[in-house]
Design an enzyme around this catalytic site. Structure first.
Site, PDB file in Angstrom:
ATOM      1  N   GLY A 115       0.863  -1.179   0.000  1.00  0.00           N
ATOM      2  CA  GLY A 115       0.000   0.000   0.000  1.00  0.00           C
ATOM      3  C   GLY A 115       0.893   1.220   0.000  1.00  0.00           C
ATOM      4  O   GLY A 115       1.824   1.305  -0.789  1.00  0.00           O
ATOM      5  N   GLU A 116       0.673   2.115   0.931  1.00  0.00           N
ATOM      6  CA  GLU A 116       1.490   3.338   1.036  1.00  0.00           C
ATOM      7  C   GLU A 116       2.103   3.367   2.428  1.00  0.00           C
ATOM      8  O   GLU A 116       1.395   3.458   3.414  1.00  0.00           O
ATOM      9  CB  GLU A 116       0.576   4.547   0.827  1.00  0.00           C
ATOM     10  CG  GLU A 116       1.163   5.797   0.237  1.00  0.00           C
ATOM     11  CD  GLU A 116       2.636   6.062   0.482  1.00  0.00           C
ATOM     12  OE1 GLU A 116       2.991   6.437   1.611  1.00  0.00           O
ATOM     13  OE2 GLU A 116       3.438   5.921  -0.454  1.00  0.00           O
ATOM     14  N   SER A 117       3.422   3.263   2.518  1.00  0.00           N
ATOM     15  CA  SER A 117       4.051   3.088   3.835  1.00  0.00           C
ATOM     16  C   SER A 117       3.847   4.282   4.766  1.00  0.00           C
ATOM     17  O   SER A 117       3.702   4.116   5.970  1.00  0.00           O
ATOM     18  CB  SER A 117       5.540   2.778   3.683  1.00  0.00           C
ATOM     19  OG  SER A 117       6.202   3.825   3.006  1.00  0.00           O
TER      20      SER A 117
ATOM     21  N   CYS B  59       6.252  -5.280   0.598  1.00  0.00           N
ATOM     22  CA  CYS B  59       6.315  -3.983  -0.074  1.00  0.00           C
ATOM     23  C   CYS B  59       6.287  -2.853   0.960  1.00  0.00           C
ATOM     24  O   CYS B  59       7.224  -2.699   1.725  1.00  0.00           O
ATOM     25  CB  CYS B  59       5.211  -3.878  -1.125  1.00  0.00           C
ATOM     26  SG  CYS B  59       5.496  -2.555  -2.317  1.00  0.00           S
TER      27      CYS B  59
ATOM     28  N   ARG C  75      12.778   3.339  -0.566  1.00  0.00           N
ATOM     29  CA  ARG C  75      11.396   3.379  -1.067  1.00  0.00           C
ATOM     30  C   ARG C  75      11.383   3.699  -2.556  1.00  0.00           C
ATOM     31  O   ARG C  75      12.259   4.394  -3.052  1.00  0.00           O
ATOM     32  CB  ARG C  75      10.610   4.480  -0.354  1.00  0.00           C
ATOM     33  CG  ARG C  75      10.262   4.208   1.078  1.00  0.00           C
ATOM     34  CD  ARG C  75       9.506   5.388   1.669  1.00  0.00           C
ATOM     35  NE  ARG C  75       8.465   5.821   0.747  1.00  0.00           N
ATOM     36  CZ  ARG C  75       7.742   6.916   0.899  1.00  0.00           C
ATOM     37  NH1 ARG C  75       7.951   7.721   1.906  1.00  0.00           N
ATOM     38  NH2 ARG C  75       6.810   7.240   0.023  1.00  0.00           N
TER      39      ARG C  75
ATOM     40  N   ILE D 233       5.499  -4.094  -7.612  1.00  0.00           N
ATOM     41  CA  ILE D 233       4.671  -2.931  -7.954  1.00  0.00           C
ATOM     42  C   ILE D 233       5.218  -1.737  -7.173  1.00  0.00           C
ATOM     43  O   ILE D 233       5.130  -1.724  -5.940  1.00  0.00           O
ATOM     44  CB  ILE D 233       3.183  -3.171  -7.578  1.00  0.00           C
ATOM     45  CG1 ILE D 233       2.644  -4.449  -8.253  1.00  0.00           C
ATOM     46  CG2 ILE D 233       2.333  -1.959  -7.959  1.00  0.00           C
ATOM     47  CD1 ILE D 233       1.305  -4.922  -7.714  1.00  0.00           C
ATOM     48  N   ARG D 234       5.809  -0.774  -7.861  1.00  0.00           N
ATOM     49  CA  ARG D 234       6.418   0.391  -7.184  1.00  0.00           C
ATOM     50  C   ARG D 234       7.256  -0.067  -5.998  1.00  0.00           C
ATOM     51  O   ARG D 234       7.140   0.454  -4.889  1.00  0.00           O
ATOM     52  CB  ARG D 234       5.334   1.351  -6.665  1.00  0.00           C
ATOM     53  CG  ARG D 234       4.589   2.118  -7.716  1.00  0.00           C
ATOM     54  CD  ARG D 234       3.862   3.305  -7.102  1.00  0.00           C
ATOM     55  NE  ARG D 234       3.135   2.942  -5.899  1.00  0.00           N
ATOM     56  CZ  ARG D 234       1.823   2.798  -5.814  1.00  0.00           C
ATOM     57  NH1 ARG D 234       1.072   2.995  -6.873  1.00  0.00           N
ATOM     58  NH2 ARG D 234       1.241   2.483  -4.692  1.00  0.00           N
TER      59      ARG D 234
ATOM     60  N   HIS E 271       5.202  -8.719  -3.897  1.00  0.00           N
ATOM     61  CA  HIS E 271       3.873  -9.046  -3.356  1.00  0.00           C
ATOM     62  C   HIS E 271       3.619 -10.550  -3.475  1.00  0.00           C
ATOM     63  O   HIS E 271       2.985 -10.990  -4.439  1.00  0.00           O
ATOM     64  CB  HIS E 271       2.785  -8.296  -4.141  1.00  0.00           C
ATOM     65  CG  HIS E 271       2.719  -6.833  -3.847  1.00  0.00           C
ATOM     66  ND1 HIS E 271       1.889  -6.300  -2.889  1.00  0.00           N
ATOM     67  CD2 HIS E 271       3.392  -5.785  -4.387  1.00  0.00           C
ATOM     68  CE1 HIS E 271       2.041  -4.985  -2.847  1.00  0.00           C
ATOM     69  NE2 HIS E 271       2.948  -4.646  -3.748  1.00  0.00           N
TER      70      HIS E 271
ATOM     71  N   GLU F 129       1.558 -12.401  -2.038  1.00  0.00           N
ATOM     72  CA  GLU F 129       0.131 -12.736  -1.962  1.00  0.00           C
ATOM     73  C   GLU F 129      -0.540 -12.752  -3.332  1.00  0.00           C
ATOM     74  O   GLU F 129      -1.621 -13.308  -3.490  1.00  0.00           O
ATOM     75  CB  GLU F 129      -0.592 -11.762  -1.014  1.00  0.00           C
ATOM     76  CG  GLU F 129      -0.784 -10.336  -1.516  1.00  0.00           C
ATOM     77  CD  GLU F 129       0.457  -9.445  -1.454  1.00  0.00           C
ATOM     78  OE1 GLU F 129       0.340  -8.268  -1.824  1.00  0.00           O
ATOM     79  OE2 GLU F 129       1.546  -9.925  -1.065  1.00  0.00           O
TER      80      GLU F 129
END
Length: 202
Positions: A52-54, A84, A116, A143-144, A184, A186
């Protein structure tokens, strides 16, 4: 067994499904709960912190009183997977590939340094087969993604990759009962979640 997924943001449902599938493959009966408040941590045998967004995870964890509760539970030995942004949240040292040092709220528990957004923004998404230490070959979806660049103490880096600017980087790290992945798992495999369930059984 009861597993938990930190449900502040990120791909929570994918982790829930990965735990369920992993348990099925191991022949373990499992309940997976969404961890949203400190008392949820008392019920679980293993935890996943999603991507997500850390900075968002850190801010929300602080606001909900989960930051200290998570830190305490993991310090006391709760087997924890950070993927991530979740890996960034676990790390002791975090910098951004663009802005340098960050002052975001983090757990600061794993002896690793993380960059990051090492692979740029969303368009820098890719998949690759990686050798992830004792987990063997894993199909890794990035992903990013962040990159792990250094480990110390008893932390071990795994899943080496070449980065165009950073040179040799790593996409996974292990330290005792904690696992961090830049990718990721998952989304593509149950290997990592099975590893967490086996840690929880010990």
């Amino acid at each position: 067994m009861k597993a938990g997924v930190l449900a502040l943001q990120g791909d929570v449902e994918e982790h829930i499904q990965a735990f369920k599938k992993a348990a099925q493959e191991l022949g373990i009966s499992i309940e997976v709960i969404q961890v949203k408040k400190p008392q949820d941590l008392k019920e679980i045998a293993t935890l996943a912190i999603p991507g997500g967004e850390s900075t968002t995870i850190g801010a929300l964890a602080k606001r909900t009183g989960l930051l200290d509760a998570l830190r305490d539970a993991i310090k006391e030995g709760l087997p924890t997977l950070g993927t991530c942004a979740g890996a960034i949240f676990l790390a002791k040292e975090v910098r951004d590939s663009v802005v340098g040092e960050t002052k975001q709220p983090i757990l600061g528990l794993m002896d690793i340094a993380v960059v990051r957004n090492a692979f740029g923004r969303q368009r820098e998404s890719f998949e690759v087969d990686l050798q992830v230490g004792e987990l063997g070959t894993v199909r890794a979806v990035f992903i990013r993604a962040p990159a792990f660049i250094k480990a110390w103490g008893d932390a071990r880096l795994a899943a080496p990759l070449k980065h165009p600017e950073l040179g040799q980087i790593y996409a996974a790290a292990f330290q005792g009962h904690m696992v961090a992945t830049a990718f990721h798992p998952e989304l593509s495999t149950t290997v990592v979640h099975k590893y967490m369930l086996n840690l929880a059984k010990k």
